[in-house]
Motif scaffolding. Structure first.
Motif, mmCIF file in Angstrom:
data_model
loop_
_atom_site.group_PDB
_atom_site.id
_atom_site.type_symbol
_atom_site.label_atom_id
_atom_site.label_comp_id
_atom_site.label_asym_id
_atom_site.label_seq_id
_atom_site.Cartn_x
_atom_site.Cartn_y
_atom_site.Cartn_z
ATOM 1 N N THR A 146 -6.015 10.691 -16.845
ATOM 2 C CA THR A 146 -6.476 12.197 -17.947
ATOM 3 C C THR A 146 -5.254 13.088 -18.420
ATOM 4 O O THR A 146 -5.796 13.650 -19.359
ATOM 5 N N ALA A 147 -4.293 13.015 -17.584
ATOM 6 C CA ALA A 147 -3.267 13.256 -18.745
ATOM 7 C C ALA A 147 -3.031 12.940 -20.402
ATOM 8 O O ALA A 147 -2.899 13.128 -21.171
ATOM 9 N N VAL B 156 3.730 19.742 -23.209
ATOM 10 C CA VAL B 156 3.299 19.800 -22.372
ATOM 11 C C VAL B 156 2.936 19.036 -21.256
ATOM 12 O O VAL B 156 3.535 18.215 -20.493
ATOM 13 N N LEU B 157 2.355 18.209 -22.195
ATOM 14 C CA LEU B 157 1.312 17.229 -21.731
ATOM 15 C C LEU B 157 2.505 15.224 -21.807
ATOM 16 O O LEU B 157 2.829 15.061 -21.260
ATOM 17 N N VAL C 117 3.125 13.412 -18.452
ATOM 18 C CA VAL C 117 2.897 12.037 -18.302
ATOM 19 C C VAL C 117 4.315 11.523 -18.348
ATOM 20 O O VAL C 117 4.466 10.778 -17.009
ATOM 21 N N GLN C 118 5.530 11.948 -18.690
ATOM 22 C CA GLN C 118 6.651 11.434 -17.968
ATOM 23 C C GLN C 118 7.308 11.869 -16.291
ATOM 24 O O GLN C 118 7.167 10.993 -15.532
ATOM 25 N N SER C 119 6.301 12.772 -15.925
ATOM 26 C CA SER C 119 6.757 12.684 -14.279
ATOM 27 C C SER C 119 6.082 11.749 -13.546
ATOM 28 O O SER C 119 6.069 11.730 -12.768
ATOM 29 N N LYS D 141 8.177 7.406 -21.331
ATOM 30 C CA LYS D 141 7.901 8.654 -23.125
ATOM 31 C C LYS D 141 6.307 7.992 -23.459
ATOM 32 O O LYS D 141 6.166 6.843 -23.387
ATOM 33 N N PRO D 142 5.662 9.328 -23.171
ATOM 34 C CA PRO D 142 4.256 8.357 -24.200
ATOM 35 C C PRO D 142 4.962 7.909 -25.708
ATOM 36 O O PRO D 142 5.326 9.106 -25.925
#
Lengths: 70, 315
Positions: free
Chosen positions: A54-55, B41-42, B46-48, B54-55
């Motif tokens: 989703t993210a 924010v995204l 994702v990292q958390s 990292k994306p």
């Protein structure tokens, strides 16, 4: 006899044809599913959870928005 | 996006842009302000969720654009822009295609088509996914294929001859490194006998463009291995190749078989017996083992060695 056999064969072919139209292509995406479910159905998969998909899907949207607007 | 990817590629990267760099680059633009703040924010989210990974955004067409800019006069990247399609890295079909998505009028993702490597190299495909964590602080710069390969005067080795290697043919490129993971990060290891089992060469090569390996093309890193002195190095060694993909640290072993004493001949010195030994080396969990082969002094120099997922040559 020959005529009956041909008709029977045709019926078998038509029957098979009808049946195969209901089977999805091997790489087809089932559009009735959510994006997350579509991704999890792909056979070779390292994506671990719906939450992360989703993210990532939100990131995909923003990247596409930006790419369209450049 | 292309400019950032191309710049990173020239720095040894992979036409990959970290999402954080995208937001940094476009943050000051009013047009992208909303998107960049969402992406910030995204990226953190994702990292958390993904152990700090990292994306990133990978743009395969950058390699094609880069080549066109070099070879075609007046080539314009702006004129080459097509409908953007996004692919989520990490999920693919058995033919290595992956589902591609575009935006509908409501701003939602809709399936567009299955994306193949060939399509991605010619169209505006943005691959979104996690970074590959590979330590390349000691990587050796990849070179373009050697234009004039070292001539082989004879098919037979002589004692003390310079042994060169680094020539490899990948049999199924996508099996080794899926197209949405970009360039290849190969590592060559040669183990031999030198006062006991030893690692003679362990070379992590810099990222190398996929085009050099496409269609089973041979790529030549043109690497000096050693001067093969039989009295020092014995009469065999083992060559192994790995495609590096990162992940948690692990180990693998290479077993060096025992050999019997060989007396001197008119052309070779005596070679001591070797009792055999096992060497342990570092690897990362996601690395792909391309296989290994034993190479003997008496083999023809032009002999091709099948590793399983690749073939190699010595020179």
């Amino acid at each position: 006899m020959k005529y009956i056999f041909t008709v029977a064969l045709l019926l078998v072919f038509i029957g098979c044809n009808k049946e195969t139209t209901t089977i999805l292509e091997p790489n087809a995406v089932d559009l009735s599913l959510s994006f997350e479910e579509q991704m999890l159905q792909v056979p070779n998969n390292t994506l671990e959870s719906k939450e992360i998909i989703t993210a990532y899907s939100e990131i995909m949207k923003e990247v596409l928005h930006m790419a369209q607007d450049q | 996006m292309y400019e950032s990817a191309e710049q990173l590629s020239n720095e040894g990267g992979d036409y990959v842009v970290y999402l954080d760099n995208v937001t940094r680059k476009f943050k000051s633009s009013a047009k992208f302000a909303k998107s960049t703040s969402k992406l910030e924010v995204l990226s953190a989210k994702v990292q958390s969720l993904n152990n700090g990974k990292k994306p990133m955004v990978f743009f395969p067409k950058a390699e094609t654009l880069e080549d066109n800019l070099k070879t075609k006069k007046g080539f314009s990247v702006a004129k080459e822009l097509l409908e953007p399609i996004a692919v989520l890295k990490g999920a693919y079909y058995d033919d290595y295609s992956a589902p591609g998505y575009t935006l509908n009028s409501s701003g939602n993702l809709v399936y567009n088509r299955n994306i193949t490597e060939e399509f991605a190299w010619e169209n505006d495909v943005y691959v979104i996914g996690e970074e590959e964590l590979i330590d390349c602080s000691e990587c050796i710069q990849a070179v373009d294929p050697v234009p004039n390969p070292i001539p082989i005067n004879s098919d037979l080795r002589i004692d003390g001859r310079t042994e060169n290697g680094g020539k490899i043919q990948i049999l199924d490129l996508n099996d080794v490194e899926h197209w949405f993971s970009g360039k290849l990060e190969l590592r060559m290891i040669v183990t031999g006998v030198k006062s006991g089992a030893t690692v003679l060469r362990d070379i992590p090569f810099q990222k190398t463009k996929r085009k050099h390996f496409k269609d089973k093309k041979w790529f030549d890193y043109g690497t000096f291995l050693f001067n093969w002195n039989l009295s020092v190095l014995g009469d065999y060694n083992i060559e192994k190749w790995i495609e590096r993909d990162g992940g948690p640290k692990g180990t693998f072993s290479i077993t060096m078989p025992s050999t019997a004493y060989k007396p001197a001949t008119s052309t070779t010195p005596e070679i001591n017996a070797f009792p055999g030994a096992t060497l342990t080396l570092n690897i990362q969990k996601d690395d792909d083992d391309l296989g290994s082969s034993l190479i003997q002094f008496t083999d023809n120099i032009s002999q091709e060695y099948p590793l399983g997922r690749a073939n190699i040559l010595r020179q």
